[in-house]
Design an enzyme around this catalytic site. Structure first.
Site: not given
Ligand code: NAD
Ligand code: UDP
Length: 310
Positions: A31, A36, A61, A100, A143
């Site tokens: 996050d 959050g 990542i 990915g 969105y």
């Protein structure tokens, strides 16, 4: 299993992390803390099966996981319109990065999509084969179109690279841990009712929504993730349909509040009606929501009472 939950410190994500940990999984919660909160996952932090990663999904990542729930994206119109370009990047680049990752480690990936892909729907209730009625250049487009493109990416990675995808079209969900200031209707009304302030009805309050309690949604998400070969989108929502005025009355009753109503302008492109057809979820997942609005509101109000100063 090792499971990655992006957006894991948010409203739905934190409940999902909690449930997945309690079922014995190892959970990686990723996050960037835009909407959050650490408080949402504080109770999980010293659990050895839980790990927190502060990271933005728009950046790649490298991780080793079996399943990915891609929930990272602000969900309230107030928050997703705060920085619309970032919202598009989160949906699109976030989906590319997570796909990915899924491709590299052969993980199954579930995308949190939304009923907003149907826009202001001309078909009622909405079935998964309805293509929607979405304004591509309006205030909600960052969105809506971001999520539509995330669905496209998911489907193309599946067709082209055989990535094992799931797409959940989530309808309005509510419950404990919604931010008290995030501008969504359930949280706004509960805060206003608890404070004895008038409830803000946008437009005439005659637009409709269907509200699903968060525990019901989690059950649907987990079933969808663990059902084999379900690569088409699945609606997850409670088919009970209420006008916003009816919701306001129900909240006032639940809070035993003396609040009145006040009317405010209807935001641009606000969908007039929304109700999921959940035949596919019933048939393929054997899923049905079980918590009626009245009961879910009670649980949600209890949580807000511990957080909202009156
Ligand atoms: P939320 O705002 O509480 O949670 C979103 C989480 O994503 C937050 O923790 C936020 O910090 C994180 N996040 C945002 N951008 C990020 C980024 N770039 N990198 C990493 N993390 C990022 O919202 P929610 O209600 O829990 O929604 C979760 C998901 O479900 C979202 O994808 C949303 O679009 C979808 N959804 C929710 C609803 C609903 O009614 N709550 C309805 C339809 C779809
Ligand atoms: N709404 C309202 N008062 C509020 C907040 C929202 O009448 O204080 C209305 C809003 O115009 C919309 C509905 O409630 O018609 C649901 O709004 P929300 O932002 O919760 O979700 P979404 O529009 O994305 O379904």
């Amino acid at each position: 299993m090792r499971i990655l939950v992006t957006g894991g410190a948010g409203f739905i994500g934190s409940h999902l992390c909690e449930r997945l940990v309690s079922e014995g999984n190892e959970v990686l919660c990723l996050d960037n803390f835009f909407t959050g909160r650490r408080e949402n996952i504080f109770h999980l932090l010293d659990n050895p099966r839980f790990e927190l990663l502060r990271h933005d999904v728009t950046e790649p990542i490298l991780l080793e996981v079996d399943q990915i729930y891609n929930l990272a994206c602000p969900a309230s119109p107030v928050h997703y319109q705060y920085n619309p370009v970032k919202t598009v990047k989160t949906s699109v680049m976030g989906a590319i990065n997570m796909l990915g990752l899924a491709k590299r480690v052969r993980a199954r990936i579930l995308q949190a999509s939304t009923s907003e892909v149907y826009g202001d729907p001309l078909v009622h209730p909405q079935t998964e084969d309805y293509w929607g009625n979405v304004n591509p250049i309006g205030l909600r487009s960052c969105y809506d179109e971001g999520k539509r493109l995330a669905e496209t990416l998911m489907t193309d990675y599946h067709r082209q690279n055989k990535v094992d995808i799931r797409i959940a079209r989530i309808f309005n969900t509510y419950g404990p841990r919604m931010l008290e200031n995030d501008g969504r209707v359930v949280s706004n009304f509960i805060v206003q009712a608890l404070r004895g302030q008038p409830l803000t009805l946008y437009g005439e309050g005659q637009q409709t929504r269907s509200f699903c309690y968060v525990d019901d949604l989690l059950e649907g998400l987990i079933r969808l993730m663990n059902t084999e070969n379900q690569h088409d989108p699945v609606n997850l929502g409670n088919p009970g349909e209420f006008t916003i005025r009816q919701l306001a009355e129900e909240v006032i009753k639940t809070c035993e509040s003396k609040s009145s109503f006040t009317y405010m302008p209807l935001p641009a492109d606000d969908p007039r009606q929304r109700k999921p057809d959940i035949t596919r979820a019933q048939t393929v997942l054997g899923w049905n929501p079980t918590i009626p609005l009245r009961e879910g509101l009670k649980k949600t109000v209890e949580d807000f009472k511990t957080r909202v100063s009156v």
